[in-house]
Scaffold this active site. Structure first.
Site, PDB file in Angstrom:
ATOM      1  N   GLY A  48       0.777  -1.237   0.000  1.00  0.00           N
ATOM      2  CA  GLY A  48       0.000   0.000   0.000  1.00  0.00           C
ATOM      3  C   GLY A  48       0.810   1.289   0.000  1.00  0.00           C
ATOM      4  O   GLY A  48       0.366   2.309  -0.522  1.00  0.00           O
ATOM      5  N   ASP A 104       0.658   3.261   4.245  1.00  0.00           N
ATOM      6  CA  ASP A 104      -0.371   4.039   3.558  1.00  0.00           C
ATOM      7  C   ASP A 104      -1.378   4.610   4.548  1.00  0.00           C
ATOM      8  O   ASP A 104      -1.705   5.793   4.502  1.00  0.00           O
ATOM      9  CB  ASP A 104      -1.073   3.203   2.473  1.00  0.00           C
ATOM     10  CG  ASP A 104      -1.566   1.842   2.971  1.00  0.00           C
ATOM     11  OD1 ASP A 104      -1.399   1.517   4.180  1.00  0.00           O
ATOM     12  OD2 ASP A 104      -2.133   1.091   2.162  1.00  0.00           O
ATOM     13  N   ASP A 107      -5.312   2.592  10.337  1.00  0.00           N
ATOM     14  CA  ASP A 107      -6.746   2.329  10.504  1.00  0.00           C
ATOM     15  C   ASP A 107      -6.954   1.982  11.977  1.00  0.00           C
ATOM     16  O   ASP A 107      -7.092   2.878  12.815  1.00  0.00           O
ATOM     17  CB  ASP A 107      -7.130   1.211   9.527  1.00  0.00           C
ATOM     18  CG  ASP A 107      -8.604   0.892   9.501  1.00  0.00           C
ATOM     19  OD1 ASP A 107      -9.412   1.798   9.754  1.00  0.00           O
ATOM     20  OD2 ASP A 107      -8.968  -0.264   9.243  1.00  0.00           O
ATOM     21  N   PHE A 156     -13.920   3.370   3.517  1.00  0.00           N
ATOM     22  CA  PHE A 156     -12.918   2.591   2.799  1.00  0.00           C
ATOM     23  C   PHE A 156     -12.465   3.369   1.566  1.00  0.00           C
ATOM     24  O   PHE A 156     -13.290   3.751   0.739  1.00  0.00           O
ATOM     25  CB  PHE A 156     -13.479   1.228   2.394  1.00  0.00           C
ATOM     26  CG  PHE A 156     -12.427   0.324   1.832  1.00  0.00           C
ATOM     27  CD1 PHE A 156     -11.548  -0.345   2.673  1.00  0.00           C
ATOM     28  CD2 PHE A 156     -12.293   0.166   0.456  1.00  0.00           C
ATOM     29  CE1 PHE A 156     -10.551  -1.166   2.152  1.00  0.00           C
ATOM     30  CE2 PHE A 156     -11.301  -0.653  -0.071  1.00  0.00           C
ATOM     31  CZ  PHE A 156     -10.431  -1.317   0.782  1.00  0.00           C
ATOM     32  N   VAL A 157     -11.154   3.636   1.480  1.00  0.00           N
ATOM     33  CA  VAL A 157     -10.639   4.439   0.372  1.00  0.00           C
ATOM     34  C   VAL A 157      -9.658   3.655  -0.501  1.00  0.00           C
ATOM     35  O   VAL A 157      -9.049   2.692  -0.039  1.00  0.00           O
ATOM     36  CB  VAL A 157      -9.945   5.722   0.887  1.00  0.00           C
ATOM     37  CG1 VAL A 157     -10.946   6.668   1.530  1.00  0.00           C
ATOM     38  CG2 VAL A 157      -8.810   5.392   1.842  1.00  0.00           C
ATOM     39  N   ASP A 163      -5.518  -0.224  -2.329  1.00  0.00           N
ATOM     40  CA  ASP A 163      -6.240  -1.098  -3.262  1.00  0.00           C
ATOM     41  C   ASP A 163      -7.570  -1.567  -2.709  1.00  0.00           C
ATOM     42  O   ASP A 163      -7.849  -1.491  -1.507  1.00  0.00           O
ATOM     43  CB  ASP A 163      -5.403  -2.342  -3.559  1.00  0.00           C
ATOM     44  CG  ASP A 163      -5.440  -3.344  -2.401  1.00  0.00           C
ATOM     45  OD1 ASP A 163      -5.204  -2.918  -1.247  1.00  0.00           O
ATOM     46  OD2 ASP A 163      -5.729  -4.527  -2.630  1.00  0.00           O
TER      47      ASP A 163
HETATM   48  P1  5GP Z   1      -4.645  -1.378  10.599  1.00  0.00           P
HETATM   49  O1  5GP Z   1      -3.759  -2.505  11.007  1.00  0.00           O
HETATM   50  O2  5GP Z   1      -4.132  -0.025  10.996  1.00  0.00           O
HETATM   51  O3  5GP Z   1      -6.065  -1.606  11.009  1.00  0.00           O
HETATM   52  O4  5GP Z   1      -4.730  -1.440   9.043  1.00  0.00           O
HETATM   53  C1  5GP Z   1      -3.788  -0.930   8.278  1.00  0.00           C
HETATM   54  C2  5GP Z   1      -3.839  -1.568   6.917  1.00  0.00           C
HETATM   55  O5  5GP Z   1      -5.183  -1.894   6.504  1.00  0.00           O
HETATM   56  C3  5GP Z   1      -3.333  -0.556   5.943  1.00  0.00           C
HETATM   57  O6  5GP Z   1      -1.940  -0.656   5.746  1.00  0.00           O
HETATM   58  C4  5GP Z   1      -4.101  -0.898   4.687  1.00  0.00           C
HETATM   59  O7  5GP Z   1      -3.397  -1.878   3.966  1.00  0.00           O
HETATM   60  C5  5GP Z   1      -5.398  -1.487   5.175  1.00  0.00           C
HETATM   61  N1  5GP Z   1      -6.488  -0.482   5.169  1.00  0.00           N
HETATM   62  C6  5GP Z   1      -7.058   0.130   6.227  1.00  0.00           C
HETATM   63  N2  5GP Z   1      -8.012   0.996   5.848  1.00  0.00           N
HETATM   64  C7  5GP Z   1      -8.048   0.938   4.494  1.00  0.00           C
HETATM   65  C8  5GP Z   1      -8.815   1.624   3.499  1.00  0.00           C
HETATM   66  O8  5GP Z   1      -9.695   2.475   3.745  1.00  0.00           O
HETATM   67  N3  5GP Z   1      -8.541   1.291   2.215  1.00  0.00           N
HETATM   68  C9  5GP Z   1      -7.600   0.366   1.862  1.00  0.00           C
HETATM   69  N4  5GP Z   1      -7.433   0.134   0.569  1.00  0.00           N
HETATM   70  N5  5GP Z   1      -6.857  -0.283   2.768  1.00  0.00           N
HETATM   71  C10 5GP Z   1      -7.068   0.001   4.073  1.00  0.00           C
HETATM   72 MG    MG Z   2      -1.097  -1.823   4.195  1.00  0.00          MG
END
Ligand code: 5GP
Ligand code: MG
Length: 190
Positions: A48, A104, A107, A156-157, A163
């Site tokens: 990402g 990227d 979340d 979700f973006v 992606d």
């Molecule tokens: P976390 O572990 O912080 O919950 O998630 C991080 C990972 O989830 C990011 O590196 C990304 O790959 C994916 N992710 C989280 N939110 C989004 C979103 O809105 N769109 C996309 N494409 N990937 C996301």
């Molecule tokens: Mg990621």
């Protein structure tokens, strides 16, 4: 592909100016210690951060190294995190280096938390984290990223590296997907 986009949240110009600022902030915190000495070990989280990190490092005039890690957290058509998994090797030599993890999006924050734990076992001098996007409403971890490009709503973006089911990473902007595009789960999984 563009027809699948519901709303553009961040246009290329807005992203570009913010990446300029982020590079300045980071370089101010990591001035070169001596000429030609490495200021930083950049650790991009693939896939990402691919586009983001490529733009970010080209705004850094100092000596840096780049060692990627690959993490999968959204296998296939899932839009809810199922937990981070590191795929393959960790960077070989982080001993006494100043590490900057670049991802990227922050979340829940679990991916970065997990990576920080793993990389701290390799005896770096310091670890900082930089993310292009953060969803403040979703964060569940205590630790905050050190550098954040934009806070965005809990949606979700895709685009600019992000992606859905392996697609849309090449869009030059960041936007939300039409519900139709999500439910049809276009394309093969990664
Ligand atoms: P976390 O572990 O912080 O919950 O998630 C991080 C990972 O989830 C990011 O590196 C990304 O790959 C994916 N992710 C989280 N939110 C989004 C979103 O809105 N769109 C996309 N494409 N990937 C996301
Ligand atoms: Mg990621």
């Amino acid at each position: 592909m563009q027809a699948d986009i519901e709303q553009i949240l961040l246009k290329p110009d807005a992203i570009s100016s913010r990446v300029d600022e982020l590079a300045d902030e980071i370089m101010a915190d990591f001035p070169p210690v001596e000429p030609n000495a490495d200021s930083l070990m950049i650790v991009p989280v693939l896939t990402g951060s691919l586009i983001f990190v490529a733009d970010l490092v080209r705004r850094m005039p100092h000596m840096v190294r780049i060692e990627v890690v690959t993490v999968t957290s959204y296998p296939g058509t899932a839009t809810e995190s199922r937990g981070a998994k590191i795929v393959g090797e960790l960077p070989a030599d982080l001993t006494d280096r100043h590490v900057l993890i670049v991802d990227d999006i922050f979340d829940t924050g679990r991916t970065i938390e997990h990576l920080k734990e793993q990389l701290s076992t390799l005896n770096p001098a310091s670890i900082k984290t930089c993310v292009l996007l953060r969803k403040p409403d979703r964060v569940v971890v205590e630790d905050k990223p050190d550098y954040v490009g934009f806070d965005i709503p809990d949606e979700f973006v895709v685009g600019y590296g992000l992606d859905f089911d392996g697609h849309y990473r090449n869009l030059p902007f960041i936007g939300t997907l039409h519900p139709d595009a999500i439910s049809s789960g276009r394309g093969d999984s990664e």
